[in-house]
Design a protein around this motif. Sequence first.
Motif, PDB file in Angstrom:
ATOM      1  N   GLY A   1      15.378 -16.810  92.331  1.00 24.90           N
ATOM      2  CA  GLY A   1      14.721 -17.953  91.723  1.00 24.90           C
ATOM      3  C   GLY A   1      15.665 -18.820  90.928  1.00 24.90           C
ATOM      4  N   SER A   2      16.842 -18.279  90.548  1.00 23.44           N
ATOM      5  CA  SER A   2      17.797 -19.057  89.766  1.00 23.44           C
ATOM      6  C   SER A   2      18.536 -20.091  90.607  1.00 23.44           C
ATOM      7  CB  SER A   2      18.810 -18.125  89.099  1.00 23.44           C
ATOM      8  OG  SER A   2      19.522 -17.384  90.080  1.00 23.44           O
ATOM      9  N   LEU A   3      18.472 -19.982  91.922  1.00 20.51           N
ATOM     10  CA  LEU A   3      19.118 -20.957  92.784  1.00 20.51           C
ATOM     11  C   LEU A   3      18.256 -22.202  92.898  1.00 20.51           C
ATOM     12  CD1 LEU A   3      20.402 -18.765  95.765  1.00 20.51           C
ATOM     13  CD2 LEU A   3      21.681 -19.549  93.774  1.00 20.51           C
ATOM     14  N   PRO A   4      18.874 -23.388  93.023  1.00 20.79           N
ATOM     15  CA  PRO A   4      18.076 -24.597  93.244  1.00 20.79           C
ATOM     16  C   PRO A   4      17.380 -24.517  94.598  1.00 20.79           C
ATOM     17  CG  PRO A   4      20.412 -25.051  93.535  1.00 20.79           C
ATOM     18  CD  PRO A   4      20.321 -23.656  92.975  1.00 20.79           C
ATOM     19  N   PRO A   5      16.293 -25.264  94.772  1.00 22.14           N
ATOM     20  CA  PRO A   5      15.532 -25.178  96.041  1.00 22.14           C
ATOM     21  C   PRO A   5      16.386 -25.389  97.278  1.00 22.14           C
ATOM     22  CG  PRO A   5      14.280 -26.390  94.397  1.00 22.14           C
ATOM     23  CD  PRO A   5      15.634 -26.141  93.785  1.00 22.14           C
ATOM     24  N   VAL A   6      17.328 -26.327  97.235  1.00 18.51           N
ATOM     25  CA  VAL A   6      18.138 -26.588  98.422  1.00 18.51           C
ATOM     26  C   VAL A   6      18.991 -25.372  98.766  1.00 18.51           C
ATOM     27  CG1 VAL A   6      20.020 -27.632  97.068  1.00 18.51           C
ATOM     28  CG2 VAL A   6      19.738 -28.219  99.486  1.00 18.51           C
ATOM     29  N   ALA A   7      19.459 -24.641  97.765  1.00 19.07           N
ATOM     30  CA  ALA A   7      20.258 -23.443  98.025  1.00 19.07           C
ATOM     31  C   ALA A   7      19.387 -22.303  98.527  1.00 19.07           C
ATOM     32  CB  ALA A   7      20.995 -23.023  96.752  1.00 19.07           C
ATOM     33  N   GLN A   8      18.174 -22.164  97.970  1.00 13.57           N
ATOM     34  CA  GLN A   8      17.259 -21.122  98.450  1.00 13.57           C
ATOM     35  C   GLN A   8      16.904 -21.337  99.914  1.00 13.57           C
ATOM     36  OE1 GLN A   8      13.970 -19.972  95.891  1.00 13.57           O
ATOM     37  NE2 GLN A   8      14.911 -21.007  94.148  1.00 13.57           N
ATOM     38  N   ALA A   9      16.775 -22.599 100.316  1.00 15.98           N
ATOM     39  CA  ALA A   9      16.439 -22.892 101.715  1.00 15.98           C
ATOM     40  C   ALA A   9      17.627 -22.660 102.637  1.00 15.98           C
ATOM     41  CB  ALA A   9      15.948 -24.339 101.828  1.00 15.98           C
ATOM     42  N   TRP A  10      18.838 -22.902 102.137  1.00 17.89           N
ATOM     43  CA  TRP A  10      20.021 -22.799 102.985  1.00 17.89           C
ATOM     44  C   TRP A  10      20.571 -21.382 103.056  1.00 17.89           C
ATOM     45  CZ3 TRP A  10      25.446 -22.056 102.670  1.00 17.89           C
ATOM     46  CH2 TRP A  10      26.174 -22.545 103.768  1.00 17.89           C
ATOM     47  N   GLN A  11      20.315 -20.560 102.059  1.00 21.03           N
ATOM     48  CA  GLN A  11      20.895 -19.219 102.011  1.00 21.03           C
ATOM     49  C   GLN A  11      20.580 -18.370 103.247  1.00 21.03           C
ATOM     50  OE1 GLN A  11      19.289 -16.418  99.217  1.00 21.03           O
ATOM     51  NE2 GLN A  11      21.256 -15.411  98.862  1.00 21.03           N
ATOM     52  N   PRO A  12      19.337 -18.346 103.763  1.00 24.28           N
ATOM     53  CA  PRO A  12      19.074 -17.539 104.973  1.00 24.28           C
ATOM     54  C   PRO A  12      19.910 -17.979 106.170  1.00 24.28           C
ATOM     55  CG  PRO A  12      17.015 -18.115 103.876  1.00 24.28           C
ATOM     56  CD  PRO A  12      18.090 -18.923 103.218  1.00 24.28           C
ATOM     57  N   LEU A  13      20.212 -19.274 106.259  1.00 22.00           N
ATOM     58  CA  LEU A  13      21.049 -19.747 107.363  1.00 22.00           C
ATOM     59  C   LEU A  13      22.478 -19.234 107.204  1.00 22.00           C
ATOM     60  CD1 LEU A  13      19.815 -23.454 107.601  1.00 22.00           C
ATOM     61  CD2 LEU A  13      19.099 -21.488 108.984  1.00 22.00           C
ATOM     62  N   ALA A  14      22.953 -19.175 105.980  1.00 23.90           N
ATOM     63  CA  ALA A  14      24.287 -18.622 105.734  1.00 23.90           C
ATOM     64  C   ALA A  14      24.319 -17.138 106.090  1.00 23.90           C
ATOM     65  CB  ALA A  14      24.673 -18.836 104.268  1.00 23.90           C
ATOM     66  N   MET A  15      23.267 -16.434 105.731  1.00 26.85           N
ATOM     67  CA  MET A  15      23.202 -15.013 106.052  1.00 26.85           C
ATOM     68  C   MET A  15      23.189 -14.791 107.564  1.00 26.85           C
ATOM     69  SD  MET A  15      23.262 -12.094 104.570  1.00 26.85           S
ATOM     70  CE  MET A  15      22.717 -12.454 102.881  1.00 26.85           C
ATOM     71  N   HIS A  16      22.421 -15.618 108.277  1.00 23.76           N
ATOM     72  CA  HIS A  16      22.394 -15.521 109.740  1.00 23.76           C
ATOM     73  C   HIS A  16      23.789 -15.787 110.318  1.00 23.76           C
ATOM     74  CE1 HIS A  16      21.061 -15.969 113.898  1.00 23.76           C
ATOM     75  NE2 HIS A  16      21.736 -17.110 113.938  1.00 23.76           N
ATOM     76  N   ALA A  17      24.487 -16.771 109.768  1.00 25.19           N
ATOM     77  CA  ALA A  17      25.837 -17.078 110.247  1.00 25.19           C
ATOM     78  C   ALA A  17      26.764 -15.894 110.051  1.00 25.19           C
ATOM     79  CB  ALA A  17      26.374 -18.306 109.519  1.00 25.19           C
ATOM     80  N   ARG A  18      26.636 -15.238 108.895  1.00 31.20           N
ATOM     81  CA  ARG A  18      27.498 -14.086 108.609  1.00 31.20           C
ATOM     82  C   ARG A  18      27.211 -12.929 109.563  1.00 31.20           C
ATOM     83  NH1 ARG A  18      29.723 -10.148 108.519  1.00 31.20           N
ATOM     84  NH2 ARG A  18      30.746  -8.965 106.844  1.00 31.20           N
ATOM     85  N   LEU A  19      25.948 -12.680 109.835  1.00 23.77           N
ATOM     86  CA  LEU A  19      25.580 -11.534 110.669  1.00 23.77           C
ATOM     87  C   LEU A  19      25.863 -11.783 112.146  1.00 23.77           C
ATOM     88  CD1 LEU A  19      22.204 -10.512 108.959  1.00 23.77           C
ATOM     89  CD2 LEU A  19      24.472  -9.500 108.640  1.00 23.77           C
ATOM     90  N   SER A  20      25.702 -13.036 112.581  1.00 24.18           N
ATOM     91  CA  SER A  20      25.880 -13.362 113.999  1.00 24.18           C
ATOM     92  C   SER A  20      27.264 -13.916 114.314  1.00 24.18           C
ATOM     93  CB  SER A  20      24.830 -14.396 114.427  1.00 24.18           C
ATOM     94  OG  SER A  20      25.035 -15.631 113.747  1.00 24.18           O
ATOM     95  N   ASN A  21      28.044 -14.225 113.251  1.00 20.98           N
ATOM     96  CA  ASN A  21      29.342 -14.879 113.402  1.00 20.98           C
ATOM     97  C   ASN A  21      29.209 -16.236 114.084  1.00 20.98           C
ATOM     98  OD1 ASN A  21      32.112 -14.691 112.741  1.00 20.98           O
ATOM     99  ND2 ASN A  21      32.624 -14.293 114.889  1.00 20.98           N
ATOM    100  N   ASP A  22      28.069 -16.877 113.894  1.00 16.44           N
ATOM    101  CA  ASP A  22      27.786 -18.189 114.471  1.00 16.44           C
ATOM    102  C   ASP A  22      27.171 -19.060 113.374  1.00 16.44           C
ATOM    103  OD1 ASP A  22      27.023 -20.426 115.836  1.00 16.44           O
ATOM    104  OD2 ASP A  22      25.800 -19.391 117.333  1.00 16.44           O
ATOM    105  N   GLY A  23      27.943 -20.013 112.895  1.00 18.56           N
ATOM    106  CA  GLY A  23      27.495 -20.806 111.764  1.00 18.56           C
ATOM    107  C   GLY A  23      26.950 -22.178 112.094  1.00 18.56           C
ATOM    108  N   TRP A  24      26.633 -22.422 113.382  1.00 16.08           N
ATOM    109  CA  TRP A  24      26.215 -23.775 113.761  1.00 16.08           C
ATOM    110  C   TRP A  24      24.931 -24.206 113.059  1.00 16.08           C
ATOM    111  CZ3 TRP A  24      29.123 -27.404 115.414  1.00 16.08           C
ATOM    112  CH2 TRP A  24      30.238 -27.126 116.210  1.00 16.08           C
TER     113      TRP A  24
END
Length: 337
Positions: free
Chosen positions: A119-142
């Motif tokens: 909750g301490s992250l701004p809304p834009v970061a909370q929305a983007w964080q799952p995409l970053a996690m997916h990029a890390r796990l899949s090695n695909d950051g598109w």
Amino acid sequence: MGRVTAGLDENVTRKDRDEQQAARRRQKANGERYQDALAAVRAQNTGHEHPAVDLLFLVNAPYACGQPIDLDLAAKVVAACRAGCVSCQTTLIPLLEADRATIAVLAGSLYVLLPGGLGSLPPVAQAWQPLAMHARLSNDGWQALAALQAMNDTDVHDLLDNVLDHWAAGGADLRFLALALHDGEDDDEDDAGPSPEYALVPGLMQASRGPLPALFLDPKTSAAGVDDLRGRCGWQPWDMTVVPEVDPFWWLRMEIATRSISEIAHTDLEGWDDVTLWQSPEPVPVARDWWDLVDRVEQVLLCGPVTCAGYDNPAAALQAAARRGEVLATVARARFW
């Protein structure tokens, strides 16, 4: 004349706001009182350099998807934020805001280390964080990069502002694990007093050789603290300038089945435990990237005592304690069970 005055007032207001922003970042980075940080910021001179920040370990991060990134610029911005330098931040941050691929690398490498749903992250970061996690796990950051490129300037500014706050504080927002410690001794004697108990704070230290996983020990009883870590554990004072040498007799034990920390212990020359600093009463998994980093480097920095109450984040608490000469540390080897 009225327009000139209004313009001057506006400039002063903007300058004050920039100084306050820089002071806030310096406060988080160094653990200073806000007024002290603000005074230091206002004393900064132009035409200077800040201590170098090594970000080369980010070169292979999956978030830029092969697009050019400017880690030299990113390092200068992070250094300016840690120093609380208004003039450098004012000059460099707009350049970084225009470089979405470099922002993706800075943000993605940070946010994958944070637990989800902060909750301490701004809304834009909370929305983007799952995409970053997916990029890390899949090695695909598109997907992550495309989402960042599609953001408007305000959202990019808010995201980068939060990212730089974290990098200024040492590179990661450190997560508390609400775990109890058992010192490995019998608790039958009523007159023995409280046992030394600590909460563990997994984090990340940016060393010259690359990122190093760390565990900060936050004292939870009166018996825990400098005397315990110096006397019982034999740790040496640490000023955060040089990573201590590896102590082959200290071990961080990790349970593979639950991906959790199970024990921190010291062994004698024959391999038997002679000090049990921390034990987990039940498995509590740690963040995937923190686990993976321990698995890769097979070492963990142990340091404390770090009393986190009263500070914005554990990194600031650690830096403040180190300046007071109250931090001890060692580097343990990791063993997976």
